[in-house]
Design a protein around this motif. Structure first.
Motif, PDB file in Angstrom:
ATOM      1  N   VAL A 110     -14.638   1.285   3.870  1.00  0.00           N
ATOM      2  CA  VAL A 110     -15.635   1.335   4.929  1.00  0.00           C
ATOM      3  C   VAL A 110     -16.371  -0.049   4.859  1.00  0.00           C
ATOM      4  CG1 VAL A 110     -17.729   2.353   5.756  1.00  0.00           C
ATOM      5  CG2 VAL A 110     -15.858   3.786   4.914  1.00  0.00           C
ATOM      6  N   ARG A 111     -16.626  -0.563   3.609  1.00  0.00           N
ATOM      7  CA  ARG A 111     -17.359  -1.751   3.515  1.00  0.00           C
ATOM      8  C   ARG A 111     -16.605  -2.878   4.197  1.00  0.00           C
ATOM      9  NH1 ARG A 111     -17.741  -2.104  -1.875  1.00  0.00           N
ATOM     10  NH2 ARG A 111     -19.807  -1.242  -1.745  1.00  0.00           N
ATOM     11  N   GLY A 112     -15.460  -3.086   4.361  1.00  0.00           N
ATOM     12  CA  GLY A 112     -14.530  -4.064   4.678  1.00  0.00           C
ATOM     13  C   GLY A 112     -14.418  -3.700   6.080  1.00  0.00           C
ATOM     14  N   ALA A 113     -14.739  -2.758   6.876  1.00  0.00           N
ATOM     15  CA  ALA A 113     -14.227  -2.183   8.116  1.00  0.00           C
ATOM     16  C   ALA A 113     -14.463  -3.596   9.102  1.00  0.00           C
ATOM     17  CB  ALA A 113     -14.908  -1.316   8.621  1.00  0.00           C
ATOM     18  N   GLY A 114     -13.434  -3.960   9.790  1.00  0.00           N
ATOM     19  CA  GLY A 114     -13.639  -5.082  10.827  1.00  0.00           C
ATOM     20  C   GLY A 114     -13.051  -6.344  10.312  1.00  0.00           C
ATOM     21  N   ASP A 115     -12.825  -6.404   9.050  1.00  0.00           N
ATOM     22  CA  ASP A 115     -12.220  -7.715   8.574  1.00  0.00           C
ATOM     23  C   ASP A 115     -10.797  -7.589   8.744  1.00  0.00           C
ATOM     24  OD1 ASP A 115     -14.864  -8.165   7.587  1.00  0.00           O
ATOM     25  OD2 ASP A 115     -14.326  -7.952   5.741  1.00  0.00           O
ATOM     26  N   GLU A 116     -10.290  -8.920   8.796  1.00  0.00           N
ATOM     27  CA  GLU A 116      -8.871  -8.867   9.284  1.00  0.00           C
ATOM     28  C   GLU A 116      -8.022  -9.420   7.600  1.00  0.00           C
ATOM     29  OE1 GLU A 116      -7.290  -8.431  11.783  1.00  0.00           O
ATOM     30  OE2 GLU A 116      -9.157  -7.710  12.891  1.00  0.00           O
ATOM     31  N   ARG A 117      -8.534  -9.129   6.641  1.00  0.00           N
ATOM     32  CA  ARG A 117      -7.956  -9.416   5.412  1.00  0.00           C
ATOM     33  C   ARG A 117      -6.832  -8.640   5.033  1.00  0.00           C
ATOM     34  NH1 ARG A 117     -11.980  -8.116   1.201  1.00  0.00           N
ATOM     35  NH2 ARG A 117     -12.785  -6.506   2.518  1.00  0.00           N
ATOM     36  N   PRO A 118      -5.630  -9.350   4.601  1.00  0.00           N
ATOM     37  CA  PRO A 118      -4.430  -8.359   4.344  1.00  0.00           C
ATOM     38  C   PRO A 118      -4.609  -7.259   3.306  1.00  0.00           C
ATOM     39  CG  PRO A 118      -4.193 -10.780   4.546  1.00  0.00           C
ATOM     40  CD  PRO A 118      -5.561 -10.658   4.454  1.00  0.00           C
ATOM     41  N   GLU A 119      -5.695  -7.456   2.408  1.00  0.00           N
ATOM     42  CA  GLU A 119      -5.688  -6.757   1.377  1.00  0.00           C
ATOM     43  C   GLU A 119      -6.340  -5.329   1.940  1.00  0.00           C
ATOM     44  OE1 GLU A 119      -9.167  -9.563   0.603  1.00  0.00           O
ATOM     45  OE2 GLU A 119      -6.882  -9.454   1.426  1.00  0.00           O
ATOM     46  N   ASP A 121      -5.213  -3.624   4.568  1.00  0.00           N
ATOM     47  CA  ASP A 121      -4.007  -2.946   5.061  1.00  0.00           C
ATOM     48  C   ASP A 121      -3.600  -2.345   3.652  1.00  0.00           C
ATOM     49  OD1 ASP A 121      -4.333  -3.562   7.391  1.00  0.00           O
ATOM     50  OD2 ASP A 121      -2.818  -5.270   7.237  1.00  0.00           O
ATOM     51  N   ARG A 122      -3.244  -2.918   2.438  1.00  0.00           N
ATOM     52  CA  ARG A 122      -2.899  -2.113   1.200  1.00  0.00           C
ATOM     53  C   ARG A 122      -3.901  -1.358   0.897  1.00  0.00           C
ATOM     54  NH1 ARG A 122      -1.541  -7.636   0.622  1.00  0.00           N
ATOM     55  NH2 ARG A 122      -3.479  -8.054  -0.948  1.00  0.00           N
ATOM     56  N   LEU A 123      -5.255  -1.365   1.071  1.00  0.00           N
ATOM     57  CA  LEU A 123      -6.482  -0.549   0.668  1.00  0.00           C
ATOM     58  C   LEU A 123      -6.242   0.768   1.293  1.00  0.00           C
ATOM     59  CD1 LEU A 123      -8.607  -0.410  -1.239  1.00  0.00           C
ATOM     60  CD2 LEU A 123     -10.228  -1.060   0.557  1.00  0.00           C
ATOM     61  N   ARG A 124      -5.988   0.551   2.798  1.00  0.00           N
ATOM     62  CA  ARG A 124      -5.719   1.746   3.601  1.00  0.00           C
ATOM     63  C   ARG A 124      -4.695   2.653   3.143  1.00  0.00           C
ATOM     64  NH1 ARG A 124      -7.081   2.300   9.142  1.00  0.00           N
ATOM     65  NH2 ARG A 124      -5.589   3.498  10.289  1.00  0.00           N
ATOM     66  N   ALA A 125      -3.325   1.809   2.935  1.00  0.00           N
ATOM     67  CA  ALA A 125      -2.355   2.728   2.612  1.00  0.00           C
ATOM     68  C   ALA A 125      -2.651   3.580   1.373  1.00  0.00           C
ATOM     69  CB  ALA A 125      -1.097   1.726   2.090  1.00  0.00           C
ATOM     70  N   VAL A 126      -3.249   3.092   0.229  1.00  0.00           N
ATOM     71  CA  VAL A 126      -3.411   3.669  -1.085  1.00  0.00           C
ATOM     72  C   VAL A 126      -4.603   4.876  -0.631  1.00  0.00           C
ATOM     73  CG1 VAL A 126      -4.691   3.619  -3.445  1.00  0.00           C
ATOM     74  CG2 VAL A 126      -3.121   1.767  -2.347  1.00  0.00           C
ATOM     75  N   LEU A 127      -5.474   4.600   0.218  1.00  0.00           N
ATOM     76  CA  LEU A 127      -6.559   5.556   0.634  1.00  0.00           C
ATOM     77  C   LEU A 127      -5.958   6.850   1.258  1.00  0.00           C
ATOM     78  CD1 LEU A 127      -9.454   6.571   1.185  1.00  0.00           C
ATOM     79  CD2 LEU A 127      -9.355   5.027   3.172  1.00  0.00           C
ATOM     80  N   PHE A 128      -4.997   6.325   1.974  1.00  0.00           N
ATOM     81  CA  PHE A 128      -4.039   7.625   2.679  1.00  0.00           C
ATOM     82  C   PHE A 128      -3.345   8.402   1.716  1.00  0.00           C
ATOM     83  CE2 PHE A 128      -3.337   6.703   7.419  1.00  0.00           C
ATOM     84  CZ  PHE A 128      -4.680   6.377   7.657  1.00  0.00           C
ATOM     85  N   ASP A 129      -2.828   7.805   0.778  1.00  0.00           N
ATOM     86  CA  ASP A 129      -2.005   8.278  -0.258  1.00  0.00           C
ATOM     87  C   ASP A 129      -2.882   9.369  -0.878  1.00  0.00           C
ATOM     88  OD1 ASP A 129       0.282   7.110   0.215  1.00  0.00           O
ATOM     89  OD2 ASP A 129       0.349   5.603  -1.280  1.00  0.00           O
ATOM     90  N   GLN A 130      -4.089   8.794  -1.255  1.00  0.00           N
ATOM     91  CA  GLN A 130      -5.188   9.715  -2.088  1.00  0.00           C
ATOM     92  C   GLN A 130      -5.555  10.642  -1.426  1.00  0.00           C
ATOM     93  OE1 GLN A 130      -6.035   9.353  -5.464  1.00  0.00           O
ATOM     94  NE2 GLN A 130      -4.320   7.993  -5.357  1.00  0.00           N
ATOM     95  N   VAL A 131      -5.714  10.746  -0.162  1.00  0.00           N
ATOM     96  CA  VAL A 131      -6.188  11.673   0.604  1.00  0.00           C
ATOM     97  C   VAL A 131      -5.197  12.635   0.678  1.00  0.00           C
ATOM     98  CG1 VAL A 131      -6.814  12.539   3.240  1.00  0.00           C
ATOM     99  CG2 VAL A 131      -7.866  10.479   1.948  1.00  0.00           C
ATOM    100  N   ARG A 132      -3.907  12.285   0.832  1.00  0.00           N
ATOM    101  CA  ARG A 132      -2.633  13.295   1.021  1.00  0.00           C
ATOM    102  C   ARG A 132      -2.690  14.037  -0.091  1.00  0.00           C
ATOM    103  NH1 ARG A 132       0.569   9.550   2.268  1.00  0.00           N
ATOM    104  NH2 ARG A 132       0.155   9.382   4.483  1.00  0.00           N
TER     105      ARG A 132
END
Length: 248
Positions: A110-119, A121-132
């Motif tokens: 959430v802190r990085g929302a709106g940024d275009e940093r490639p990391e 995307d990786r953070l989002r993928a791990v977040l999804f995995d943890q939610v799942r």
């Protein structure tokens, strides 16, 4: 009754709410995850209310009309997800356990929302995995629809410490104990004692978030002793009321 708003995009952001402040009923075209970094958040729909302290998050699927209410000073983190990205596949809200890793992933994403940093995307993928894989918690307080059952539940909401039996409450609202017992099982999926205990636990979460001492919370919510309250609270939430306050 507030007008139900349609907010197409579920936000990815942090928002603070004051004690008792609320967000009126609304719905999104997106799914979203609601996490309270401090305080206790209540999410209410027609089906009931879900409560989440800092060790829980609430998943709200796309199209679900819901409202938020703050208990204690609330720091809300919202993670909106496009409807095509659905790690859970649920038709209704649910509460997920939030461990240290998932907590930090939510806050950092959430802190990085709106940024275009490639990391991100990786953070989002791990977040999804943890939610799942996050354990789901049965922490809904379901809402009654039958007017007789609703009247009984309203009496207990007004005073969770009310010690009266179901028969005594039934006499006040003009309904037989057997009828009410059947309605509790059919509409709410639990017995009268189970519903009342759940109501008392969720009331305790709210009152603790407002800074009330543990002993006072126990008596206000209907427990005969502080030790009995601590035992039930620990079994329900995995930690004592005192450590819950320190977490917030």
């Amino acid at each position: 009754m507030p007008e139900v708003r349609h907010i197409p995009r579920a936000p990815v952001r942090t928002r603070t709410l004051r004690v008792g402040e609320s967000i009126d009923p609304h719905w999104h075209d997106d799914h979203h995850l609601v996490y309270a970094g401090a305080g206790v958040v209540a999410v209410t729909t027609d089906a009931g209310t879900w409560f989440a302290p800092g060790t829980r998050a609430i998943w709200v699927p796309a199209g679900c009309v819901h409202a938020h209410r703050a208990h204690g000073a609330l720091e809300l983190h919202f993670v909106g997800l496009p409807v095509a990205e659905d790690p859970l596949g649920l038709a209704g809200p649910t509460v997920l356990s939030v461990g240290p890793l998932l907590r930090e992933l939510i806050i950092e994403y959430v802190r990085g929302a709106g940024d275009e940093r490639p990391e991100l995307d990786r953070l989002r993928a791990v977040l999804f995995d943890q939610v799942r894989v996050a354990p789901r918690q049965e922490v809904q307080l379901p809402a009654p629809h039958d007017p007789r059952l609703r009247a009984v539940c309203d009496l207990l909401r007004a005073d969770p410490a009310d010690p009266r039996s179901l028969a005594a409450l039934g006499r006040e609202v003009g309904a037989a104990e057997r009828t009410l017992s059947r309605l509790f099982r059919r509409e709410l999926g639990m017995t009268f004692p189970q519903w009342r205990t759940r109501l008392r636990l969720y009331t305790a979460l709210q009152v603790l978030a407002d800074g009330v001492p543990v002993t006072a919370v126990a008596h206000r919510c209907g427990w005969a002793s502080t030790s009995a309250f601590i035992d039930v609270f620990r079994r329900a939430f995995g930690h004592t009321p005192g450590s819950h306050v320190r977490r917030d």
